[in-house]
Design a protein around this motif. Structure first.
Motif, PDB file in Angstrom:
ATOM      1  N   SER A  81       8.368  35.702  15.837  1.00 26.64           N
ATOM      2  CA  SER A  81       7.125  35.025  16.212  1.00 26.64           C
ATOM      3  C   SER A  81       5.974  36.025  16.345  1.00 26.64           C
ATOM      4  CB  SER A  81       7.341  34.279  17.532  1.00 26.64           C
ATOM      5  OG  SER A  81       6.148  33.664  17.957  1.00 26.64           O
ATOM      6  N   PHE A  82       6.232  37.197  16.967  1.00 25.67           N
ATOM      7  CA  PHE A  82       5.202  38.233  17.082  1.00 25.67           C
ATOM      8  C   PHE A  82       4.776  38.729  15.704  1.00 25.67           C
ATOM      9  CE2 PHE A  82       6.587  39.205  21.614  1.00 25.67           C
ATOM     10  CZ  PHE A  82       5.406  38.739  22.159  1.00 25.67           C
ATOM     11  N   PHE A  83       5.780  38.916  14.813  1.00 26.26           N
ATOM     12  CA  PHE A  83       5.471  39.398  13.472  1.00 26.26           C
ATOM     13  C   PHE A  83       4.569  38.405  12.738  1.00 26.26           C
ATOM     14  CE2 PHE A  83       6.565  39.214   8.937  1.00 26.26           C
ATOM     15  CZ  PHE A  83       6.136  40.479   8.541  1.00 26.26           C
ATOM     16  N   GLU A  84       4.911  37.126  12.793  1.00 23.96           N
ATOM     17  CA  GLU A  84       4.100  36.122  12.102  1.00 23.96           C
ATOM     18  C   GLU A  84       2.689  36.067  12.680  1.00 23.96           C
ATOM     19  OE1 GLU A  84       6.327  32.551  12.507  1.00 23.96           O
ATOM     20  OE2 GLU A  84       7.797  33.075  10.944  1.00 23.96           O
ATOM     21  N   ASN A  85       2.580  36.215  13.992  1.00 21.53           N
ATOM     22  CA  ASN A  85       1.260  36.227  14.625  1.00 21.53           C
ATOM     23  C   ASN A  85       0.453  37.450  14.185  1.00 21.53           C
ATOM     24  OD1 ASN A  85      -0.692  35.200  16.564  1.00 21.53           O
ATOM     25  ND2 ASN A  85      -0.167  36.986  17.800  1.00 21.53           N
ATOM     26  N   ASN A  86       1.105  38.620  14.084  1.00 15.39           N
ATOM     27  CA  ASN A  86       0.413  39.829  13.617  1.00 15.39           C
ATOM     28  C   ASN A  86      -0.055  39.676  12.172  1.00 15.39           C
ATOM     29  OD1 ASN A  86       0.806  41.102  16.069  1.00 15.39           O
ATOM     30  ND2 ASN A  86       2.696  42.125  15.423  1.00 15.39           N
ATOM     31  N   VAL A  87       0.781  39.052  11.333  1.00 17.04           N
ATOM     32  CA  VAL A  87       0.401  38.847   9.930  1.00 17.04           C
ATOM     33  C   VAL A  87      -0.812  37.929   9.840  1.00 17.04           C
ATOM     34  CG1 VAL A  87       1.135  37.838   7.742  1.00 17.04           C
ATOM     35  CG2 VAL A  87       2.690  39.319   9.003  1.00 17.04           C
ATOM     36  N   ARG A  88      -0.816  36.855  10.644  1.00 19.06           N
ATOM     37  CA  ARG A  88      -1.969  35.938  10.624  1.00 19.06           C
ATOM     38  C   ARG A  88      -3.245  36.647  11.062  1.00 19.06           C
ATOM     39  NH1 ARG A  88       1.859  32.058  12.547  1.00 19.06           N
ATOM     40  NH2 ARG A  88       1.333  32.600  14.706  1.00 19.06           N
ATOM     41  N   GLU A 120       8.822  40.373   1.219  1.00 20.29           N
ATOM     42  CA  GLU A 120       9.639  40.257   0.021  1.00 20.29           C
ATOM     43  C   GLU A 120      11.091  40.605   0.317  1.00 20.29           C
ATOM     44  OE1 GLU A 120       7.912  42.568  -3.090  1.00 20.29           O
ATOM     45  OE2 GLU A 120       6.124  41.285  -3.265  1.00 20.29           O
ATOM     46  N   SER A 121      11.952  40.381  -0.667  1.00 21.84           N
ATOM     47  CA  SER A 121      13.393  40.536  -0.468  1.00 21.84           C
ATOM     48  C   SER A 121      13.808  41.959  -0.127  1.00 21.84           C
ATOM     49  CB  SER A 121      14.149  40.072  -1.731  1.00 21.84           C
ATOM     50  OG  SER A 121      13.696  40.805  -2.868  1.00 21.84           O
ATOM     51  N   ASP A 122      12.999  42.952  -0.490  1.00 19.40           N
ATOM     52  CA  ASP A 122      13.360  44.333  -0.160  1.00 19.40           C
ATOM     53  C   ASP A 122      13.197  44.648   1.323  1.00 19.40           C
ATOM     54  OD1 ASP A 122      10.629  44.371   0.095  1.00 19.40           O
ATOM     55  OD2 ASP A 122      10.281  45.934  -1.395  1.00 19.40           O
ATOM     56  N   GLY A 123      12.490  43.768   2.060  1.00 17.30           N
ATOM     57  CA  GLY A 123      12.325  43.957   3.496  1.00 17.30           C
ATOM     58  C   GLY A 123      11.244  44.950   3.881  1.00 17.30           C
ATOM     59  N   ASN A 124      10.578  45.577   2.914  1.00 18.96           N
ATOM     60  CA  ASN A 124       9.577  46.611   3.212  1.00 18.96           C
ATOM     61  C   ASN A 124       8.187  46.268   2.688  1.00 18.96           C
ATOM     62  OD1 ASN A 124      11.547  48.351   4.365  1.00 18.96           O
ATOM     63  ND2 ASN A 124      12.164  48.992   2.308  1.00 18.96           N
ATOM     64  N   THR A 125       8.040  45.139   2.014  1.00 12.80           N
ATOM     65  CA  THR A 125       6.773  44.805   1.365  1.00 12.80           C
ATOM     66  C   THR A 125       6.241  43.480   1.883  1.00 12.80           C
ATOM     67  OG1 THR A 125       7.485  45.958  -0.651  1.00 12.80           O
ATOM     68  CG2 THR A 125       5.612  44.457  -0.849  1.00 12.80           C
ATOM     69  N   GLY A 179       0.701  46.291  13.971  1.00 13.01           N
ATOM     70  CA  GLY A 179       2.145  46.410  14.054  1.00 13.01           C
ATOM     71  C   GLY A 179       2.842  46.270  12.720  1.00 13.01           C
ATOM     72  N   LEU A 180       2.125  46.512  11.618  1.00 13.32           N
ATOM     73  CA  LEU A 180       2.680  46.345  10.271  1.00 13.32           C
ATOM     74  C   LEU A 180       2.692  47.663   9.516  1.00 13.32           C
ATOM     75  CD1 LEU A 180       0.717  43.064   9.340  1.00 13.32           C
ATOM     76  CD2 LEU A 180       3.045  43.233  10.241  1.00 13.32           C
ATOM     77  N   GLY A 181       2.690  48.777  10.247  1.00 15.12           N
ATOM     78  CA  GLY A 181       2.576  50.083   9.605  1.00 15.12           C
ATOM     79  C   GLY A 181       3.732  50.420   8.694  1.00 15.12           C
ATOM     80  N   GLU A 182       4.942  49.867   8.940  1.00 12.65           N
ATOM     81  CA  GLU A 182       6.097  50.215   8.108  1.00 12.65           C
ATOM     82  C   GLU A 182       6.184  49.381   6.828  1.00 12.65           C
ATOM     83  OE1 GLU A 182       7.679  47.168  11.137  1.00 12.65           O
ATOM     84  OE2 GLU A 182       6.119  48.716  10.968  1.00 12.65           O
ATOM     85  N   TYR A 183       5.204  48.474   6.622  1.00 11.29           N
ATOM     86  CA  TYR A 183       5.248  47.608   5.442  1.00 11.29           C
ATOM     87  C   TYR A 183       4.254  48.077   4.391  1.00 11.29           C
ATOM     88  CZ  TYR A 183       7.912  44.308   8.256  1.00 11.29           C
ATOM     89  OH  TYR A 183       8.870  43.719   9.041  1.00 11.29           O
TER      90      TYR A 183
END
Length: 448
Positions: free
Chosen positions: A254-261, A281-286, A312-316
């Motif tokens: 839920s936090f991730f989806e909120n950060n993406v929005r 994406e399916s690789d989990g990093n993009t 919070g999306l620095g690793e993507y």
């Protein structure tokens, strides 16, 4: 009003004693509801079947009805009362009946889903396969409301509400579905949810009994009471751990989806551009963003990539699909949508074609039947009526001029040798023979 008077007034408002039922009456009521036999057992079986039907057709109303008539709460509250009052005999009866009821429920649901023609897992069913910490809180609060209602004289509609809120029936039905279809994870997830409800309804009953000061049986040895407390604590903790892990995963998502929005809204939104979707994406990093309309230029994309860490999306990695890529993707999505939309129409068209094919097959079979019958009658005709040289069979529908009524019959054309006609006696025998051999209600014989 002083602070002491305020708290005294507050204590009076929350005091349960004025509304409490006699303790012996409450214990007797809960003890009687523990047993599963006779009518209780049949009600349980039919409640399981109703809940399975509701899950099968994805009907919330049917599922709620099954939960209202289910007697499963009895042994669970009985276990909580037994632990709270140290009643070993009641505990043994409650556990035995709980196990029996659980096995019968799962077997009934499994038998239903084995014979049910609807094998697809619906949303109501899938919702019972991933329990979380919220289910723990629901079960605990529901059990607390249930024991308070049982201990008061005016119970109202609390018990049915508790049965709906804690939802004991649907997880057992989902477990049966998992067994019937071979989905082990469905079975484990649903049965775990049922176990969560059991443990925390019983736990809240235990706390309620202790807080209301029910008389307790004394253990003969103090170590037995300590061991019982340790076992209860271990069961509660072990039950909560998987639910807590699942809850953490859900909260993180839920936090991730909120950060993406927030990231999309603040960094990529611009006039003339619409963001269609954003997912990993399916690789989990993009992180893939699909946009249509005015293209997001390279400079904006570069700035957005730099600021991803602030959300919070620095690793993507960032992958923005737009322009021709978007057109191809949207075209594919549109094709999939059209296929989904037309599937029902195609199914209905297929049913119509099947009906028409069946009707045409039936009509064709009628004509072929008379051809086959003509071949079968030839040897007998030659032996019984040698003067008859030809025999023609045909189904006929006759329309009356002045009415809409129709008359259906079989016309028989009889060709004789030369100009001689069949004698009346032979014609009568021919009619009797044809009526015995032909599947027709009426015959019209025409001699030529």
């Amino acid at each position: 009003m002083t602070i002491k008077e305020f708290f005294d007034e507050l204590r009076v408002c929350f005091d349960l004693n004025p509304d409490r039922e006699q303790e012996q009456a409450v214990v007797s009521q809960i003890s009687n509801g523990v047993s599963f036999r006779g009518a209780n057992l049949w009600v349980l079986i039919f409640a399981i079947l109703i809940a399975s039907l509701g899950l099968n057709i994805n009907s919330t109303a049917v599922i709620i009805g099954a939960m209202l008539i289910s007697p499963l709460m009895g042994p669970i509250i009985g276990m909580g009362l037994a632990v709270g009052t140290n009643d070993i005999d009641l505990m043994k009866r409650a556990v035995k009946n709980y196990i029996v009821a659980t096995i019968i429920s799962v077997l009934t649901a499994t038998a239903y889903f084995l014979i049910s023609p609807l094998g697809e897992a619906q949303s109501e069913l899938l919702a019972r396969t991933s329990p979380t910490l919220y289910d723990v809180l629901i079960a605990f609060c529901g059990g607390a409301a249930g024991i308070i209602a049982l201990c008061t004289r005016d119970k109202g509609n609390v018990i049915p509400g508790v049965a709906i809120a804690t939802a004991l029936m649907p997880p057992l039905c989902t477990a049966g579905y998992g067994l019937a279809t071979g989905h082990v994870l469905y079975f484990l997830g649903a049965f775990y949810l049922f176990f969560i409800n059991t443990v925390f309804i019983a736990l809240s009953t235990y706390f309620g009994v202790r807080l209301m000061g029910f008389r307790r049986h004394e253990f003969q040895a103090a170590w037995r009471e300590r061991r019982a407390k340790h076992i209860l604590t271990a069961v509660v903790v072990l039950t909560m751990i998987p639910a807590a892990v699942m809850t953490v995963m859900i909260v993180r998502e839920s936090f991730f989806e909120n950060n993406v929005r927030r990231f999309v809204k603040n960094e990529l939104s611009q006039s003339g551009t619409q963001i269609i979707s954003s997912n990993v994406e399916s690789d989990g990093n993009t992180l893939r963003i699909v946009a249509v309309g005015r293209e997001i230029n390279a400079a904006t994309q570069a700035d957005a990539k730099v600021r991803m860490g602030q959300y919070g999306l620095g690793e993507y990695k960032l992958n923005i699909i737009q322009g021709a890529q978007t057109d191809s993707l949207l075209q594919l999505n549109d094709q999939i949508s059209q296929l989904s939309t037309t599937r029902e129409a195609d199914r209905q068209q297929l049913l119509d074609l099947s009906s028409q094919t069946a009707l045409l097959s039936e009509q064709l079979a009628g004509y072929v039947r008379y051809e086959e019958l003509s071949v079968a009658l030839r040897p007998e005709l030659k032996a019984l009526f040698p003067q008859v040289k030809t025999l023609s069979l045909s189904p006929v529908s006759e329309m009356q001029r002045d009415t809409t009524a129709q008359r259906h019959f079989v016309a028989v054309l009889v060709g004789t040798d030369g100009s001689r006609r069949l004698p009346a006696a032979d014609m009568g025998k021919l009619r009797q023979w044809l009526q015995a051999r032909m599947p027709a209600d009426s015959l019209v014989i025409i001699e030529r």
